[in-house]
Design a protein around this motif. Structure first.
Motif, PDB file in Angstrom:
ATOM      1  N   LEU A 265       0.874  -1.176   0.000  1.00 44.40           N
ATOM      2  CA  LEU A 265       0.000   0.000   0.000  1.00 44.40           C
ATOM      3  C   LEU A 265       0.906   1.219   0.000  1.00 44.40           C
ATOM      4  O   LEU A 265       1.687   1.420   0.933  1.00 44.40           O
ATOM      5  CB  LEU A 265      -0.892   0.009   1.240  1.00 44.40           C
ATOM      6  CG  LEU A 265      -1.859  -1.161   1.387  1.00 44.40           C
ATOM      7  CD1 LEU A 265      -2.675  -1.028   2.658  1.00 44.40           C
ATOM      8  CD2 LEU A 265      -2.777  -1.240   0.183  1.00 44.40           C
ATOM      9  N   LEU A 266       0.811   2.010  -1.076  1.00 51.51           N
ATOM     10  CA  LEU A 266       1.661   3.201  -1.184  1.00 51.51           C
ATOM     11  C   LEU A 266       0.910   4.411  -0.660  1.00 51.51           C
ATOM     12  O   LEU A 266      -0.299   4.553  -0.882  1.00 51.51           O
ATOM     13  CB  LEU A 266       2.034   3.440  -2.642  1.00 51.51           C
ATOM     14  CG  LEU A 266       3.001   2.455  -3.289  1.00 51.51           C
ATOM     15  CD1 LEU A 266       3.179   2.794  -4.766  1.00 51.51           C
ATOM     16  CD2 LEU A 266       4.343   2.442  -2.578  1.00 51.51           C
ATOM     17  N   GLY A 267       1.654   5.259   0.035  1.00 55.04           N
ATOM     18  CA  GLY A 267       1.062   6.517   0.500  1.00 55.04           C
ATOM     19  C   GLY A 267      -0.060   6.327   1.501  1.00 55.04           C
ATOM     20  O   GLY A 267      -1.137   6.911   1.380  1.00 55.04           O
ATOM     21  N   LYS A 319     -10.239  -7.178  -2.050  1.00 54.18           N
ATOM     22  CA  LYS A 319     -11.602  -6.693  -1.825  1.00 54.18           C
ATOM     23  C   LYS A 319     -11.706  -6.081  -0.415  1.00 54.18           C
ATOM     24  O   LYS A 319     -12.244  -4.981  -0.237  1.00 54.18           O
ATOM     25  CB  LYS A 319     -12.567  -7.881  -1.976  1.00 54.18           C
ATOM     26  CG  LYS A 319     -14.006  -7.514  -2.030  1.00 54.18           C
ATOM     27  CD  LYS A 319     -14.837  -8.686  -2.580  1.00 54.18           C
ATOM     28  CE  LYS A 319     -16.310  -8.397  -2.428  1.00 54.18           C
ATOM     29  NZ  LYS A 319     -16.920  -8.879  -1.212  1.00 54.18           N
ATOM     30  N   THR A 320     -11.156  -6.791   0.564  1.00 52.76           N
ATOM     31  CA  THR A 320     -11.224  -6.317   1.951  1.00 52.76           C
ATOM     32  C   THR A 320     -10.542  -4.961   2.103  1.00 52.76           C
ATOM     33  O   THR A 320     -11.047  -4.062   2.776  1.00 52.76           O
ATOM     34  CB  THR A 320     -10.534  -7.346   2.886  1.00 52.76           C
ATOM     35  OG1 THR A 320     -11.042  -8.629   2.590  1.00 52.76           O
ATOM     36  CG2 THR A 320     -10.769  -7.034   4.340  1.00 52.76           C
ATOM     37  N   ILE A 321      -9.390  -4.811   1.452  1.00 54.41           N
ATOM     38  CA  ILE A 321      -8.635  -3.554   1.591  1.00 54.41           C
ATOM     39  C   ILE A 321      -9.378  -2.416   0.895  1.00 54.41           C
ATOM     40  O   ILE A 321      -9.531  -1.322   1.445  1.00 54.41           O
ATOM     41  CB  ILE A 321      -7.210  -3.717   1.004  1.00 54.41           C
ATOM     42  CG1 ILE A 321      -6.416  -4.701   1.865  1.00 54.41           C
ATOM     43  CG2 ILE A 321      -6.500  -2.370   0.935  1.00 54.41           C
ATOM     44  CD1 ILE A 321      -5.135  -5.178   1.234  1.00 54.41           C
ATOM     45  N   ILE A 322      -9.873  -2.678  -0.302  1.00 54.92           N
ATOM     46  CA  ILE A 322     -10.540  -1.623  -1.073  1.00 54.92           C
ATOM     47  C   ILE A 322     -11.828  -1.166  -0.367  1.00 54.92           C
ATOM     48  O   ILE A 322     -12.164   0.018  -0.354  1.00 54.92           O
ATOM     49  CB  ILE A 322     -10.798  -2.098  -2.528  1.00 54.92           C
ATOM     50  CG1 ILE A 322      -9.443  -2.175  -3.251  1.00 54.92           C
ATOM     51  CG2 ILE A 322     -11.724  -1.144  -3.283  1.00 54.92           C
ATOM     52  CD1 ILE A 322      -9.469  -2.928  -4.558  1.00 54.92           C
ATOM     53  N   ASN A 328      -6.737   5.224   4.250  1.00 61.25           N
ATOM     54  CA  ASN A 328      -6.518   5.981   3.022  1.00 61.25           C
ATOM     55  C   ASN A 328      -5.150   5.631   2.477  1.00 61.25           C
ATOM     56  O   ASN A 328      -4.193   5.595   3.222  1.00 61.25           O
ATOM     57  CB  ASN A 328      -6.495   7.486   3.336  1.00 61.25           C
ATOM     58  CG  ASN A 328      -7.887   8.014   3.466  1.00 61.25           C
ATOM     59  OD1 ASN A 328      -8.696   7.823   2.568  1.00 61.25           O
ATOM     60  ND2 ASN A 328      -8.179   8.644   4.603  1.00 61.25           N
ATOM     61  N   PHE A 329      -5.095   5.399   1.177  1.00 58.74           N
ATOM     62  CA  PHE A 329      -3.781   5.166   0.567  1.00 58.74           C
ATOM     63  C   PHE A 329      -3.842   5.595  -0.888  1.00 58.74           C
ATOM     64  O   PHE A 329      -4.928   5.793  -1.444  1.00 58.74           O
ATOM     65  CB  PHE A 329      -3.368   3.692   0.704  1.00 58.74           C
ATOM     66  CG  PHE A 329      -4.377   2.734   0.136  1.00 58.74           C
ATOM     67  CD1 PHE A 329      -5.383   2.204   0.933  1.00 58.74           C
ATOM     68  CD2 PHE A 329      -4.320   2.346  -1.205  1.00 58.74           C
ATOM     69  CE1 PHE A 329      -6.324   1.327   0.412  1.00 58.74           C
ATOM     70  CE2 PHE A 329      -5.251   1.463  -1.735  1.00 58.74           C
ATOM     71  CZ  PHE A 329      -6.264   0.957  -0.924  1.00 58.74           C
ATOM     72  N   LYS A 330      -2.632   5.782  -1.483  1.00 60.05           N
ATOM     73  CA  LYS A 330      -2.620   6.289  -2.863  1.00 60.05           C
ATOM     74  C   LYS A 330      -2.793   5.156  -3.874  1.00 60.05           C
ATOM     75  O   LYS A 330      -3.550   5.274  -4.805  1.00 60.05           O
ATOM     76  CB  LYS A 330      -1.317   7.028  -3.122  1.00 60.05           C
ATOM     77  CG  LYS A 330      -1.315   8.364  -2.401  1.00 60.05           C
ATOM     78  CD  LYS A 330      -0.277   9.293  -2.962  1.00 60.05           C
ATOM     79  CE  LYS A 330      -0.423  10.658  -2.343  1.00 60.05           C
ATOM     80  NZ  LYS A 330       0.849  11.160  -1.832  1.00 60.05           N
TER      81      LYS A 330
END
Ligand code: ADP
Ligand code: ASP
Ligand code: MG
Length: 403
Positions: A265-267, A319-322, A328-330
């Motif tokens: 996960l960036l940002g 799916k879980t992360i989205i 919040n992440f970039k």
């Protein structure tokens, strides 16, 4: 009553010819012992059944999955029993519900908690050889359960426990436990004796030769396990208490995995509790997070977080992360071309410089390390999948495992 438990894996019962061969082994033991046989399905059969369930649905019912994939063992057990009967022995197949073998926990990942002994004991007393279906049990609702892929190892250990067996022998397609998978590296050496702790790490980190749960059960119940070949009559490996082993090597073995995926996960907004908000929903969805690195954020506001999971869980994890409103992440990056290589050995507790030696050996082969995780008796690194063989070879040499 002197009892021996013999377990035969998929390749060992993989053809009629192999079944004839193992019936010689069984007959040999029968001269001195009461024999309980645990068998896997013929090789490839369980995979075929799993494939069929997937063709019906991605969300095939777990209870029906267990009823389906446990079917392979019924075939192999009756073939073995039939072959023994053909050769004048008293034998019969036993399915979990006929014994019964009682399990706890969820379908697909149940654990054996009890084996009712009466039926099998009576059968042994009249001179019979029970050929028991591994991998399966029944739950308190009388439904068929399975205990995880490769589970016949654990079935055998639990039979050895409940029947107080003198020996528990795991017959497989290699001569024992090797310093690393002998099918991946020719110079791998057979290990004469290995501790439960090291075997558990090796198995959990990818050495398919023993199922990890079976080693936990053996360790808990202090059951010595012999692993040997059903093809060649040669001494194998003894898995036993650490105290029983004289071993002067720092590293005992090397394992590798093929089924990891890396998520980055960036940002990510860097604030206290952020890692927990990412991992909590993953754990609630039974997704096991393995290796983790979080970068120090340069500006104090944002960071990058990388972790690994099993590839099978990738879609669910994405799916879980989205859908997770708390984070919040970039952007989200996924890499399936990764493999975890681990070196394992109780000797590293007292030996400085092992980590350095491992990293140096990989650097010399220009292999980039992506993520690192360690415990007292293992060091794991995540690398690009294409470098697995090169890495295993380099580390095997570095730690003198071929000597
Ligand atoms: P079975 O069908 O008898 O249960 P498995 O296929 O589950 O056999 O396990 C045996 C296989 O494990 C071997 O063929 C070998 O390729 C693999 N393996 C992986 N790591 C090791 C290791 N360190 N030592 C021995 N075998 C290993
Ligand atoms: N037949 C099952 C499997 O393939 C169990 C076993 O082989 O131990 O996973
Ligand atoms: Mg196996």
């Amino acid at each position: 009553m002197k009892i021996v438990v013999l377990k035969f894996g998929g390749t060992s019962v993989g053809s009629i010819k192999r079944i004839k061969k193992i019936s010689d082994i069984i007959k040999q033991y029968k001269k001195k012992y009461k024999v309980i046989v645990l068998s896997s399905a013929m090789s490839g059969v369980t995979n075929e059944l799993v494939k069929k369930s997937k063709q019906i649905s991605k969300n095939f019912s777990d209870a029906e999955y267990d009823a389906l994939v446990s079917a392979g063992e019924q075939m192999s057990c009756s073939l073995i029993a039939g072959q023994l009967i053909e050769r004048g022995q008293k034998a019969r197949s036993w399915l979990a519900w006929q014994i019964p073998i009682i399990t706890d926990g969820k379908h697909k990942f149940a654990r054996i908690n009890q084996i009712k002994k009466k039926n099998i004991l009576n059968y042994l007393k009249i001179g019979g050889i029970p050929i028991v279906a591994g991998f399966q049990g029944i739950n308190y609702q009388n439904r068929i359960t399975t205990i995880g892929r490769g589970g016949t190892d654990a079935s055998a250990i639990m039979f050895a426990k409940f029947f107080n067996a003198e020996k528990c022998i795991i017959y497989t397609d290699v001569e024992g436990v090797y310093t690393t998978d002998p099918n991946k590296l020719k110079s791998a050496k057979k290990i004469k004796e290995i501790s439960y702790e090291e075997m558990l790490e090796m198995a959990s980190l990818g050495a398919k030769v023993m199922q990890p749960h079976s080693i936990q059960d053996a360790r808990l119940n202090r059951i010595d396990i012999e692993v040997k070949s059903s093809f060649k009559n040669k001494s194998g490996t003894l898995i036993t208490k650490r105290k029983n082993i004289i071993n002067n090597k720092i590293i005992t073995g090397i394992s590798s995995t093929q089924n990891d995926a890396k998520i980055t996960l960036l940002g990510v907004k860097d604030k206290p509790g952020i890692a927990a908000s990412i991992f909590k929903p993953l754990s609630e969805n039974s997704i096991n997070v393995d290796m983790v690195v979080q970068n120090i954020s340069a500006n104090g506001k944002e960071t990058d977080l990388t972790f690994t999971i099993k590839s099978d869980d990738l879609n669910k994890a994405k799916k879980t992360i989205i859908e997770n409103k708390k984070i919040n992440f970039k952007s989200l990056l996924i890499d399936k071309n990764v493999s975890k290589i681990s070196i394992i050995g109780v000797g590293m507790v007292t030996t400085p410089g092992v980590t350095y030696k491992m990293f140096q050996a990989l650097a010399e082969k220009k292999i980039n390390i992506q993520v690192i995780s360690t415990s007292e008796i293992k060091i794991s690194v995540l690398i690009n999948k294409k470098n697995i063989r090169k890495a295993i070879k380099a580390l095997h040499k570095e730690f003198k495992l071929d000597k």
